[in-house]
Design an enzyme around this catalytic site. Structure first.
Site, PDB file in Angstrom:
ATOM      1  N   ARG A 101       0.882  -1.363   0.043  1.00  0.00           N
ATOM      2  CA  ARG A 101       0.085   0.029   0.013  1.00  0.00           C
ATOM      3  C   ARG A 101       0.851   1.231  -0.083  1.00  0.00           C
ATOM      4  NH1 ARG A 101      -5.377   0.758   3.430  1.00  0.00           N
ATOM      5  NH2 ARG A 101      -5.969  -0.416   1.844  1.00  0.00           N
ATOM      6  N   HIS A 128      -7.422   0.965  -6.368  1.00  0.00           N
ATOM      7  CA  HIS A 128      -7.748  -0.009  -5.354  1.00  0.00           C
ATOM      8  C   HIS A 128      -8.223  -1.144  -6.081  1.00  0.00           C
ATOM      9  CE1 HIS A 128      -7.817  -1.498  -1.534  1.00  0.00           C
ATOM     10  NE2 HIS A 128      -8.763  -0.880  -0.935  1.00  0.00           N
ATOM     11  N   GLN A 131     -10.225  -4.023  -3.885  1.00  0.00           N
ATOM     12  CA  GLN A 131     -11.613  -3.703  -3.485  1.00  0.00           C
ATOM     13  C   GLN A 131     -12.381  -3.796  -4.738  1.00  0.00           C
ATOM     14  OE1 GLN A 131     -12.276  -1.985  -0.223  1.00  0.00           O
ATOM     15  NE2 GLN A 131     -14.011  -2.500  -0.930  1.00  0.00           N
ATOM     16  N   ASP A 224     -17.543   6.641  -1.046  1.00  0.00           N
ATOM     17  CA  ASP A 224     -16.419   6.481  -0.217  1.00  0.00           C
ATOM     18  C   ASP A 224     -16.339   7.964   0.455  1.00  0.00           C
ATOM     19  OD1 ASP A 224     -13.973   5.986   0.416  1.00  0.00           O
ATOM     20  OD2 ASP A 224     -12.816   5.955  -1.617  1.00  0.00           O
ATOM     21  N   CYS A 264     -16.637   1.152   0.430  1.00  0.00           N
ATOM     22  CA  CYS A 264     -15.641   0.235   0.648  1.00  0.00           C
ATOM     23  C   CYS A 264     -15.137   0.471   2.330  1.00  0.00           C
ATOM     24  CB  CYS A 264     -14.485   0.908   0.022  1.00  0.00           C
ATOM     25  SG  CYS A 264     -14.323   2.639   0.042  1.00  0.00           S
ATOM     26  N   ARG A 292     -13.968  -9.425   1.146  1.00  0.00           N
ATOM     27  CA  ARG A 292     -12.883  -9.075   0.883  1.00  0.00           C
ATOM     28  C   ARG A 292     -11.699 -10.367   1.009  1.00  0.00           C
ATOM     29  NH1 ARG A 292     -10.954  -3.879   1.200  1.00  0.00           N
ATOM     30  NH2 ARG A 292      -9.094  -4.760   0.540  1.00  0.00           N
TER      31      ARG A 292
HETATM   32  N1   CP Z   1     -11.438  -0.746   2.259  1.00  0.00           N
HETATM   33  C1   CP Z   1     -10.223  -0.818   2.706  1.00  0.00           C
HETATM   34  O1   CP Z   1      -9.171  -0.853   1.797  1.00  0.00           O
HETATM   35  O2   CP Z   1      -9.915  -0.610   3.827  1.00  0.00           O
HETATM   36  P1   CP Z   1      -8.725  -0.381   4.626  1.00  0.00           P
HETATM   37  O3   CP Z   1      -7.882   0.920   4.457  1.00  0.00           O
HETATM   38  O4   CP Z   1      -9.000  -0.680   6.323  1.00  0.00           O
HETATM   39  O5   CP Z   1      -7.743  -1.547   4.292  1.00  0.00           O
HETATM   40  N1  NVA Z   2     -10.417   6.385  -0.975  1.00  0.00           N
HETATM   41  C1  NVA Z   2     -10.074   5.858   0.304  1.00  0.00           C
HETATM   42  C2  NVA Z   2     -10.225   4.220   0.586  1.00  0.00           C
HETATM   43  C3  NVA Z   2      -9.923   3.897   1.688  1.00  0.00           C
HETATM   44  C4  NVA Z   2     -10.161   2.408   1.506  1.00  0.00           C
HETATM   45  C5  NVA Z   2      -8.647   6.247   0.660  1.00  0.00           C
HETATM   46  O1  NVA Z   2      -7.673   6.411  -0.250  1.00  0.00           O
HETATM   47  O2  NVA Z   2      -8.463   6.745   1.726  1.00  0.00           O
END
Ligand code: CP
Ligand code: NVA
Length: 305
Positions: A101, A128, A131, A224, A264, A292
């Site tokens: 990440r 993502h 997701q 989101d 999400c 997931r």
């Molecule tokens: N939806 C999602 O990716 O959650 P996290 O940021 O907790 O991994």
């Molecule tokens: N758009 C959000 C998604 C989190 C899973 C972020 O990047 O923080």
């Protein structure tokens, strides 16, 4: 599939998405004795916080018989203590998969170029994919079909979740409408890739500033957070800009279809979505969460099995 990496939906094609879904079903059917990752190790390096992605990947790897090692960025010091290209080579010599990440999507691309093991994007500023794949599987299981469904995304059209949803929907034949304020529309590159997919799949892509118009025919209403990780300094400004883009009961009066609500997570209750809607009978948010784990097992078997 261009390379054995999953950096964005662009690394896939409809046949490989169906393969992941079939593998997901097969993993469920074969139960806990199925351990295709036995003897394999996945390393997770996360530069941003995570609850769902981190835990679901670690549990998935372990339940499939493999081992996971989690490193937060300060443990490694990417770009400070270690060059990203060296991180890729070092981890490739110890492990079978890198799940990461990051902020910059380009950093992920560079990592994948130097890695000799599969790299999985666990979220970058632009994409993502795990997701979106998991959400598509959830939609398929809920609705019993994919092609021709109408999905709308209300909120930050330029964020990672929206970007991956646009790509996966256009590739798989889901009509997608994005309702976002001026200046927060989907990124041009993603839109042009999506339009190419749509020529093949027949999906329609619509961009609007009117959430009421977006929900009208929607069978899936998705949102989101307004402020993604890394943009926290814009949070107050965004709360004002996105004010009319909240999923609330007033907006849902305009939804005519038999719609489902998706998010999400994490959720900022009473900002992008009214608290009561999160657990309403229309919400499949916690199904998304459960799935997931299942779909990421399918992805791991697809890339490593
Ligand atoms: N939806 C999602 O990716 O959650 P996290 O940021 O907790 O991994
Ligand atoms: N758009 C959000 C998604 C989190 C899973 C972020 O990047 O923080």
């Amino acid at each position: 599939m261009r390379k054995n990496h999953l950096l964005s939906i662009q690394d896939l094609e409809p046949a490989s998405i169906w393969r992941i879904f079939n593998l997901t079903d097969a993993v469920i059917e074969r139960g806990e004795d199925y351990r295709p990752l036995s003897g394999k190790t996945a390393v997770l390096i996360f530069k941003k916080p995570s609850l769902r992605t981190r835990v679901s990947f670690e549990v998935a790897v372990n339940q499939l018989g493999g081992k996971s090692i989690f490193l937060s960025d300060p443990d490694v010091g990417i770009g400070i203590r270690e060059d990203i290209r060296d991180v890729a080579k070092v981890l490739s010599s110890y492990s079978d998969c890198i799940i990461t990440r990051v902020f910059s999507h380009n950093e992920l691309v560079l990592l994948s170029e130097y890695a000799s093991v599969p790299v999985i994007n666990a979220l970058s500023d632009d994409h993502h994919p795990v997701q979106a794949l998991s959400d598509l599987w959830t939609i398929w299981k809920q609705k019993g079909k994919i092609v021709g469904l109408n999905l709308c995304f209300i909120g930050d059209g330029a964020n990672n979740v929206s970007g991956s949803l646009i790509l996966v929907s256009s590739m798989m034949g889901i009509n997608i409408t994005i309702a976002s304020p001026r200046g927060y529309e989907p990124k041009k590159e993603i839109l042009s890739q999506a339009r190419e997919h749509a020529k093949l799949s027949g999906a329609e892509i619509r961009i609007t500033r009117d959430p009421k118009e977006a929900v009208r025919d929607a069978e899936i209403i998705y949102t989101d957070v307004w402020t993604s990780m890394g943009l926290e300094s814009e949070s107050e400004k965004r709360k004002k800009v996105f004010k009319g883009f909240s999923i609330n009961n007033e907006l849902l009066k305009y939804a005519k279809g038999d719609y489902l609500i998706m998010h999400c997570m994490p959720i900022h209750r009473d900002e992008e979505i009214e608290d009561g809607i999160v657990s309403s009978f229309r919400s499949i948010i916690f199904e998304q969460v459960k799935n997931r784990l299942l779909v990421q097992k399918g992805i791991l078997v697809f890339l490593l099995g």
